[in-house]
Design a protein around this motif. Structure first.
Motif, PDB file in Angstrom:
ATOM      1  N   TYR A 130      -2.266  -7.142  -9.127  1.00 13.85           N
ATOM      2  CA  TYR A 130      -3.276  -6.149  -9.480  1.00 13.85           C
ATOM      3  C   TYR A 130      -3.023  -4.871  -8.681  1.00 13.85           C
ATOM      4  O   TYR A 130      -2.703  -4.934  -7.490  1.00 13.85           O
ATOM      5  N   VAL A 131      -3.194  -3.752  -9.345  1.00  7.39           N
ATOM      6  CA  VAL A 131      -3.050  -2.443  -8.699  1.00  7.39           C
ATOM      7  C   VAL A 131      -4.391  -1.727  -8.741  1.00  7.39           C
ATOM      8  O   VAL A 131      -5.084  -1.737  -9.773  1.00  7.39           O
ATOM      9  N   ASP A 167      -9.875   2.950  -3.106  1.00 10.18           N
ATOM     10  CA  ASP A 167     -11.307   2.634  -3.030  1.00 10.18           C
ATOM     11  C   ASP A 167     -11.675   1.421  -3.878  1.00 10.18           C
ATOM     12  O   ASP A 167     -12.854   1.113  -4.054  1.00 10.18           O
ATOM     13  N   GLY A 168     -10.678   0.736  -4.406  1.00  6.78           N
ATOM     14  CA  GLY A 168     -10.919  -0.481  -5.172  1.00  6.78           C
ATOM     15  C   GLY A 168     -11.173  -0.268  -6.646  1.00  6.78           C
ATOM     16  O   GLY A 168     -11.377  -1.233  -7.383  1.00  6.78           O
ATOM     17  N   THR A 169     -11.147   0.964  -7.108  1.00  6.50           N
ATOM     18  CA  THR A 169     -11.370   1.259  -8.523  1.00  6.50           C
ATOM     19  C   THR A 169     -10.045   1.262  -9.287  1.00  6.50           C
ATOM     20  O   THR A 169      -8.967   1.168  -8.710  1.00  6.50           O
ATOM     21  N   GLY A 170     -10.160   1.380 -10.615  1.00  5.45           N
ATOM     22  CA  GLY A 170      -8.983   1.596 -11.452  1.00  5.45           C
ATOM     23  C   GLY A 170      -8.076   0.396 -11.591  1.00  5.45           C
ATOM     24  O   GLY A 170      -6.850   0.545 -11.689  1.00  5.45           O
ATOM     25  N   ASP A 199       5.260   5.396  -3.897  1.00 10.04           N
ATOM     26  CA  ASP A 199       4.231   6.236  -4.508  1.00 10.04           C
ATOM     27  C   ASP A 199       4.235   6.130  -6.032  1.00 10.04           C
ATOM     28  O   ASP A 199       3.234   6.480  -6.676  1.00 10.04           O
ATOM     29  N   THR A 200       5.329   5.640  -6.620  1.00  8.80           N
ATOM     30  CA  THR A 200       5.443   5.632  -8.079  1.00  8.80           C
ATOM     31  C   THR A 200       5.820   4.289  -8.683  1.00  8.80           C
ATOM     32  O   THR A 200       5.705   4.100  -9.892  1.00  8.80           O
ATOM     33  N   LYS A 201       6.279   3.334  -7.883  1.00  8.48           N
ATOM     34  CA  LYS A 201       6.777   2.066  -8.409  1.00  8.48           C
ATOM     35  C   LYS A 201       6.216   0.900  -7.603  1.00  8.48           C
ATOM     36  O   LYS A 201       5.806   1.038  -6.454  1.00  8.48           O
ATOM     37  N   ILE A 202       6.238  -0.264  -8.226  1.00 10.19           N
ATOM     38  CA  ILE A 202       5.866  -1.505  -7.568  1.00 10.19           C
ATOM     39  C   ILE A 202       6.932  -2.546  -7.875  1.00 10.19           C
ATOM     40  O   ILE A 202       7.463  -2.604  -8.995  1.00 10.19           O
ATOM     41  N   MET A 244       0.835  -1.201   0.000  1.00  9.65           N
ATOM     42  CA  MET A 244       0.000   0.000   0.000  1.00  9.65           C
ATOM     43  C   MET A 244       0.870   1.251   0.000  1.00  9.65           C
ATOM     44  O   MET A 244       1.919   1.298   0.658  1.00  9.65           O
ATOM     45  N   SER A 245       0.445   2.244  -0.765  1.00  2.19           N
ATOM     46  CA  SER A 245       0.978   3.595  -0.668  1.00  2.19           C
ATOM     47  C   SER A 245      -0.155   4.504  -0.220  1.00  2.19           C
ATOM     48  O   SER A 245      -1.244   4.037   0.114  1.00  2.19           O
ATOM     49  N   ASP A 246       0.064   5.790  -0.234  1.00  2.00           N
ATOM     50  CA  ASP A 246      -1.000   6.714   0.166  1.00  2.00           C
ATOM     51  C   ASP A 246      -2.151   6.722  -0.822  1.00  2.00           C
ATOM     52  O   ASP A 246      -3.276   7.095  -0.469  1.00  2.00           O
ATOM     53  N   THR A 247      -1.899   6.295  -2.062  1.00  2.00           N
ATOM     54  CA  THR A 247      -2.914   6.421  -3.108  1.00  2.00           C
ATOM     55  C   THR A 247      -3.303   5.118  -3.783  1.00  2.00           C
ATOM     56  O   THR A 247      -4.330   5.051  -4.442  1.00  2.00           O
ATOM     57  N   HIS A 248      -2.502   4.063  -3.609  1.00  2.00           N
ATOM     58  CA  HIS A 248      -2.741   2.826  -4.347  1.00  2.00           C
ATOM     59  C   HIS A 248      -2.531   1.600  -3.479  1.00  2.00           C
ATOM     60  O   HIS A 248      -1.864   1.651  -2.440  1.00  2.00           O
ATOM     61  N   ILE A 249      -3.090   0.494  -3.961  1.00  2.00           N
ATOM     62  CA  ILE A 249      -2.954  -0.814  -3.338  1.00  2.00           C
ATOM     63  C   ILE A 249      -2.447  -1.782  -4.402  1.00  2.00           C
ATOM     64  O   ILE A 249      -2.877  -1.734  -5.555  1.00  2.00           O
TER      65      ILE A 249
END
Length: 223
Positions: free
Chosen positions: A147-148, A152-155, A178-181, A124-129
């Protein structure tokens, strides 16, 4: 110095409190995948202040025996994401909560199938999972995927490696900024059977970089 030992206020045999852990600047999350509140090994997660106070226990609203909710956990400063990779015949799921356990959002893969193990790993980051599904079969049995999502589970963005193959288990581990996985595929075979590898991506799945150890060898399980 400064040791603080934390145990669940309702701890019991075979709860596996500590199966997974995560941390932000202000809080700790602890998975207990063997907890039995909603059936045997339904699982739970506990959130604490850094000094071990302020316990909040989180269980899935639809939890059931064998889900293993809490097998994986990650958190930001405001949210916690919990993997339950055995939910729904091993299709798996991930749940997002506020740190006080409110605001549940359940996430499942749009193409989920039995034994995909979606939720085996989470980040998890501040904006994505990011959610790992090491048992997904797009490139062969247990080739794996990640999966990213927005928090809120969208996108949904699905990531699979360009050279994925059966039994690589891509998604066995996952971490993100915040920018990479970064994704582990610990049974990839580039340096011999189960030597292992790691892949780095942008959050939209582009920019793949594959990393293997310079001295990789069979059974190293790199990643």
């Amino acid at each position: 110095t400064g040791e603080v030992k934390i145990t669940a206020s309702d701890h019991a045999a075979s709860d596996y409190f500590g199966q997974s852990v995560a941390m932000s600047d202000t809080h700790i999350a602890v998975g207990a995948s063997g907890d039995d509140d909603s059936g045997a090994s339904s699982g739970s997660v506990y959130v604490y202040n850094l000094d071990g106070t302020g316990e909040v226990k989180i269980t899935a609203s639809d939890g059931a025996g064998g889900d293993l909710f809490g097998y994986s956990v990650a958190m930001s400063d405001t949210k916690v994401v919990v993997g339950a990779f055995q939910d729904d015949a091993g299709r798996g799921s991930a749940y997002v909560y506020n740190l006080d356990g409110t605001g549940e959002v359940k996430i499942t893969a749009s193409d989920g199938a039995a034994n995909d193990a979606f939720g085996y790993s989470v980040a998890m980051s501040d904006t994505h999972i990011a959610v790992g599904a090491r048992g997904d079969d797009d490139a062969g049995d247990n080739s794996g995927s990640v999966y990213v999502y927005n928090t809120d589970g969208t996108g949904e963005v699905k990531i699979t490696p360009s050279d994925g193959a059966a039994d690589d288990q891509f998604g066995y581990s996952v971490a993100m900024s915040d920018t990479k996985i970064v994704v582990g595929a610990y049974t990839d075979d580039d340096g011999g059977s189960e030597s292992g590898s790691v892949y780095v991506y942008n959050l939209d799945g582009t920019g793949e970089v594959k990393i293997t150890a310079s001295d990789h060898a069979a059974s190293d399980y790199f990643g």
